[in-house]
Design an enzyme around this catalytic site. Sequence first.
Site, PDB file in Angstrom:
ATOM      1  N   LYS A  51       0.646  -1.311   0.187  1.00  0.00           N
ATOM      2  CA  LYS A  51       0.003   0.042   0.012  1.00  0.00           C
ATOM      3  C   LYS A  51       1.031   1.435   0.072  1.00  0.00           C
ATOM      4  O   LYS A  51       2.117   1.229   0.415  1.00  0.00           O
ATOM      5  CB  LYS A  51      -0.959  -0.058   1.169  1.00  0.00           C
TER       6      LYS A  51
ATOM      7  N   LEU B 204       5.253   0.356   3.297  1.00  0.00           N
ATOM      8  CA  LEU B 204       4.414  -0.040   2.443  1.00  0.00           C
ATOM      9  C   LEU B 204       3.513  -1.302   2.993  1.00  0.00           C
ATOM     10  O   LEU B 204       2.892  -1.796   2.300  1.00  0.00           O
ATOM     11  CB  LEU B 204       5.206  -0.720   1.214  1.00  0.00           C
ATOM     12  N   ALA B 205       3.536  -1.410   4.101  1.00  0.00           N
ATOM     13  CA  ALA B 205       2.589  -2.558   4.909  1.00  0.00           C
ATOM     14  C   ALA B 205       2.957  -4.057   4.414  1.00  0.00           C
ATOM     15  O   ALA B 205       1.870  -4.530   4.256  1.00  0.00           O
ATOM     16  CB  ALA B 205       1.052  -1.966   4.911  1.00  0.00           C
TER      17      ALA B 205
ATOM     18  N   SER C 247       1.837  -6.383   7.118  1.00  0.00           N
ATOM     19  CA  SER C 247       0.358  -6.438   7.216  1.00  0.00           C
ATOM     20  C   SER C 247      -0.347  -7.035   6.278  1.00  0.00           C
ATOM     21  O   SER C 247      -1.356  -7.626   6.425  1.00  0.00           O
ATOM     22  CB  SER C 247      -0.141  -4.923   7.697  1.00  0.00           C
ATOM     23  N   SER C 248       0.037  -6.921   5.079  1.00  0.00           N
ATOM     24  CA  SER C 248      -0.621  -7.245   4.047  1.00  0.00           C
ATOM     25  C   SER C 248      -0.347  -8.909   3.916  1.00  0.00           C
ATOM     26  O   SER C 248      -1.253  -9.579   3.381  1.00  0.00           O
ATOM     27  CB  SER C 248      -0.003  -6.836   2.589  1.00  0.00           C
TER      28      SER C 248
ATOM     29  N   ASP D 202      -2.537  -1.756  10.068  1.00  0.00           N
ATOM     30  CA  ASP D 202      -2.927  -1.437   8.679  1.00  0.00           C
ATOM     31  C   ASP D 202      -3.517  -2.870   8.025  1.00  0.00           C
ATOM     32  O   ASP D 202      -3.732  -2.939   6.764  1.00  0.00           O
ATOM     33  CB  ASP D 202      -1.369  -1.367   7.946  1.00  0.00           C
TER      34      ASP D 202
END
Length: 289
Positions: A12, A101-102, A105-106, A138
């Site tokens: 992200k 850029l997460a 979390s992604s 996130d």
Amino acid sequence: MELKVSVKAPAKINLTLDVLRKRDDGYHEVEMIMTTVDLADRIDLIHLEEDRIVVDVSEGYVPNDERNLAYQAAKILKERYSINKGVSIYITKNIPVAAGLAGGSSDAAATLRGLNELWKLNLSLDELARVGTEIGSDVAFCVYGGTALATGRGEIIKKISSPPPCWVVLAKPPIGVSTAEVYGKLKVNQITHPNTQAMLKAIEEKDFTKICAQLHNVLEEVTFNTYPEVKHIKAQMERFGADGVLMSGSGPTVFGLIQKESRLNRIYNGLRGFCSNVYAVRLISQHHS
């Protein structure tokens, strides 16, 4: 039973990032507009008969134990829904680590979506996002993907329409930035806030020029002061002709929005001259289903 599920975990970027106040729970109250790009990790989930979680990562410096957010995602689902089988999680890393850029979390969000399928849990994205909030700020956004306004500590998600298609160049210097450190140094009473409503309107109207004009991240100055090389990358990206340039999250990755493909190569090659982690990608418009 399905034995293997593969899921993409896209990065992200923040089109805006505002911090409203420090909360009593130690977190910050934020308001930010995030969107996904097609730089993605790949998560392969393989059914195990024995009751355990195994994590393997293509990059050796990423933890493969309880510190890994994908591991935490699997553990929460296993415990909550009394799953007595196991899973092997293989993460192919393409998103740089500690980059704003997460990526972690992604990976967790993709693990939630994939295990929902592998274990036939039939949970909605809303239910998965609620689980995600227990893992990290996130993760809920990454469960949905696409473009959204995030509030609270980042976990309250309102899906919005996507910006017009464009190219995105990402450049990350060879440093990691601690999100906690950046937030710790932020003086909330001294920041200039983004115009979040103006950005929402620009996105709604698909006005690329106005979107570029409204890019704003209140953490930029803190990171620039600590890591001047990040400021240098932003200046170079602007000099090479990107339409709009901003640092994502707490950094250190800087992104440039570019409408004309003819400019893309010049900016990409120019940045490659002094920065090893450079990517040319597109925005991802759709939300996960």
